[in-house]
Design an enzyme around this catalytic site. Structure first.
Site, PDB file in Angstrom:
ATOM      1  N   TYR A 178       7.092 -57.779 -17.394  1.00 48.42           N
ATOM      2  CA  TYR A 178       5.704 -58.204 -17.263  1.00 48.42           C
ATOM      3  C   TYR A 178       5.538 -59.367 -16.298  1.00 48.42           C
ATOM      4  CZ  TYR A 178       1.054 -59.808 -18.541  1.00 48.42           C
ATOM      5  OH  TYR A 178      -0.263 -60.192 -18.497  1.00 48.42           O
ATOM      6  N   LYS A 182       2.022 -59.204 -10.957  1.00 52.18           N
ATOM      7  CA  LYS A 182       1.227 -59.283  -9.725  1.00 52.18           C
ATOM      8  C   LYS A 182       1.775 -58.349  -8.644  1.00 52.18           C
ATOM      9  CE  LYS A 182      -1.622 -62.226 -11.404  1.00 52.18           C
ATOM     10  NZ  LYS A 182      -2.971 -61.752 -11.811  1.00 52.18           N
TER      11      LYS A 182
END
Length: 302
Positions: A178, A182
């Site tokens: 995670y 981005k």
């Protein structure tokens, strides 16, 4: 290193003025938009650009009280707007609740023009659930105006591993870390363009820029001093997102593009480009693999 330094200067210090602002927006009467996190930060600033143009905005997030405060502020600031403001309860961190959020939206609306997305699994699931209404909307409006925009950041230049994302075997198939969300969002923006472009849906990603947002509220004084030297007003980031979601510059031919501050089509480093490119084009195929991982993660919640 040279590419990273060049990108740093281009996206941090030598940023031209935005070329697409609220002054360039047409009347948005009848258009429907979902802004995730629209009651604070960039999302709220984006709402302040769209609502005066008579848009219907769904302010999506977990806090009904914060949304209520934001909605009242928008209504009092722009009393002449003929738009509509709605709160949409949405917890992107809890996959088990997202289907209900999508259903709540679909019970009220028959169109969706732009959806803004944040970090990977939750937005991926939410977008999948709303894909039918995005498709149907795209059939009835000007080509290239139905969009999904994925929020990235400059972190893709300085925090990304060589392969873009790291896949590890968690015992139940591949999982993507995670912390690289981005970078993953850039990949999803590109893959979404490949998969939905033929249906008239634009999918892109954007780096909003270094902003003086509430994300620095827990920083120490030294960090704040350093941030102050490179941070810009949050409204600047809203212009980046406005460009990604509404600028006519982004045509179907530019589907999958990456937007940099304060509204320019930019590039990412060659390492990330290789990771994103499919194996058939001498790339690593990581974006395709990521999409498959996301499909597996969310399949039980559709």
């Amino acid at each position: 290193m040279g590419q990273t330094l060049s990108a740093f200067w281009d996206q941090t210090y030598f940023i031209p003025k935005p070329t697409f602002t609220e002054n360039d927006l047409p009347d948005l009467t009848g258009k429907v938009y979902i802004i995730t996190g629209g009651y604070t930060g960039i999302g709220f600033e984006l709402a302040k650009l769209l609502y005066p143009k008579n848009a219907t905005l769904y302010i999506a997030g977990r806090s009904a009280s914060k949304a209520s405060t934001a909605i009242k502020s928008l209504q009092s600031t722009f009393p002449a707007s003929r738009g509509r403001l709605e709160f949409l309860s949405l917890d992107l961190a809890d996959l088990s609740t997202i289907s209900a959020s999508a259903s709540a939206f679909l019970a009220k609306e028959e169109r969706l023009d732009v959806l803004t997305a944040t970090n990977v699994y939750g937005p991926f699931l939410f977008t999948k659930l709303l894909l039918p209404v995005l498709r149907s909307t795209a059939k009835t409006v000007e080509t290239g105006t139905v969009r999904v925009t994925w929020a990235a950041s400059f972190a893709i230049e300085i925090m990304g591993p060589k392969g873009g994302v790291v896949f590890v075997d968690g015992g139940n198939g591949d999982e993507v870390l995670y912390g690289q969300s981005k970078i993953a969002n850039v990949m999803l923006g590109v893959e979404g363009a490949k998969r939905w472009g033929g249906e008239g849906i634009i999918s892109n990603s954007f780096n909003p820029g270094h902003l003086a947002s509430e994300l620095t509220r827990h920083a120490g004084w030294m960090e704040l001093m350093a941030a102050k030297a490179i941070c810009y007003p949050v409204k600047c980031g809203a212009y980046t997102e406005l460009y990604a979601g509404w600028s006519p510059d982004i045509t179907p031919a530019k589907n999958g593009c990456y937007i940099i501050p304060w509204g320019r089509i930019g590039n990412y480093n060659t390492g990330l480009q290789k990771a994103i490119s499919p194996i058939s084009e001498a790339g690593d195929g990581a974006a395709e693999k990521l999409w498959t991982v996301c499909e597996k993660v969310v399949e039980g919640y559709l």
